[in-house]
Write a protein that holds these residues in place. Sequence first.
Motif, PDB file in Angstrom:
ATOM      1  N   ASN A  16     -36.115 -15.735 102.058  1.00 28.65           N
ATOM      2  CA  ASN A  16     -37.299 -16.508 102.454  1.00 28.65           C
ATOM      3  C   ASN A  16     -37.126 -16.845 103.931  1.00 28.65           C
ATOM      4  O   ASN A  16     -36.616 -17.901 104.292  1.00 28.65           O
ATOM      5  N   ASN A  37     -46.262 -17.162 105.879  1.00 33.04           N
ATOM      6  CA  ASN A  37     -46.443 -16.113 104.871  1.00 33.04           C
ATOM      7  C   ASN A  37     -46.822 -14.786 105.517  1.00 33.04           C
ATOM      8  O   ASN A  37     -46.363 -13.717 105.098  1.00 33.04           O
ATOM      9  N   THR A  38     -47.658 -14.858 106.549  1.00 32.19           N
ATOM     10  CA  THR A  38     -48.055 -13.643 107.265  1.00 32.19           C
ATOM     11  C   THR A  38     -46.855 -13.006 107.953  1.00 32.19           C
ATOM     12  O   THR A  38     -46.637 -11.790 107.863  1.00 32.19           O
ATOM     13  N   ASN A  40     -43.688 -13.392 107.216  1.00 29.44           N
ATOM     14  CA  ASN A  40     -42.768 -12.905 106.187  1.00 29.44           C
ATOM     15  C   ASN A  40     -43.239 -11.567 105.628  1.00 29.44           C
ATOM     16  O   ASN A  40     -42.444 -10.643 105.415  1.00 29.44           O
ATOM     17  N   SER A  41     -44.546 -11.448 105.414  1.00 34.03           N
ATOM     18  CA  SER A  41     -45.115 -10.224 104.859  1.00 34.03           C
ATOM     19  C   SER A  41     -44.937  -9.041 105.809  1.00 34.03           C
ATOM     20  O   SER A  41     -44.593  -7.929 105.380  1.00 34.03           O
ATOM     21  N   ASN A  44     -41.331  -7.943 105.704  1.00 39.59           N
ATOM     22  CA  ASN A  44     -41.013  -7.243 104.461  1.00 39.59           C
ATOM     23  C   ASN A  44     -41.565  -5.821 104.470  1.00 39.59           C
ATOM     24  O   ASN A  44     -40.897  -4.877 104.030  1.00 39.59           O
ATOM     25  N   ASP A  45     -42.784  -5.661 104.981  1.00 39.89           N
ATOM     26  CA  ASP A  45     -43.365  -4.320 105.081  1.00 39.89           C
ATOM     27  C   ASP A  45     -42.548  -3.445 106.031  1.00 39.89           C
ATOM     28  O   ASP A  45     -42.352  -2.247 105.782  1.00 39.89           O
ATOM     29  N   TYR A  70     -44.143  -2.294 114.037  1.00 46.26           N
ATOM     30  CA  TYR A  70     -44.286  -3.572 113.332  1.00 46.26           C
ATOM     31  C   TYR A  70     -44.179  -4.754 114.288  1.00 46.26           C
ATOM     32  O   TYR A  70     -44.810  -5.792 114.056  1.00 46.26           O
TER      33      TYR A  70
END
Length: 218
Positions: A16, A37-38, A40-41, A44-45, A70
């Motif tokens: 996290n 959250n954005t 983190n996303s 992760n991508d 990215y």
Amino acid sequence: MGGELVEKLNFFITKNKFSDSEWLKRGLNPSDDNLCNTMNSIFNDCAKSLIIEVQKEFNPKVIKSILKNYLLKFDKKIYDTEEREFICDYFEELSKIVNVKFNNELNSWLYGSLLNELIKFTSLFKSSEKVIETLSQQCTKCKTELNTIILEKQDDIPDSCYNIIKCKSCGEFNLIEKGPKVKNFRYENYELIEELNKEDFSREQAEIRLKQIQYFRK
């Protein structure tokens, strides 16, 4: 090699990365949940794309291209200075996992290309950090080199403690010793979790404490 990289990248995904505790470690108030959250996303991508690539083959140019693509998904105008630095730190962590140099790209994104060139130019005239010795120990799980960089020694400093540390690549807890005479040092690829004074802990007791932490902090 590919299996180890995939394991480290999968661990990165499970973290996290922008939790309240991670912000507090940096001495900062947490950012907005939606923004976290954005971020983190996107990370992760990115890690998932890296996994796909390293499972096919290891091409440093392609790996760097994935990181750069990215990085550009982060519109730095909407982030404050602390958030941008946090973003760069995680890209640096990813670049170390896949063993690709990415500092120039990060500095260009963070400071702008002109200032980045100035930073590179002025760094040529700065004295380099004097490293006296590097103590290396492999992580017992992922085999990442856990380095303690010794910068200064002093004869009257005793070998006083065992250190329980956490590998940044896979999250495994390990036990290390710095030895005597170490006055100034820095960590590489790990974070310090606990110091166990050798007056209170034998080696066997330190290993028991390590097992307790490994069990209860999974």
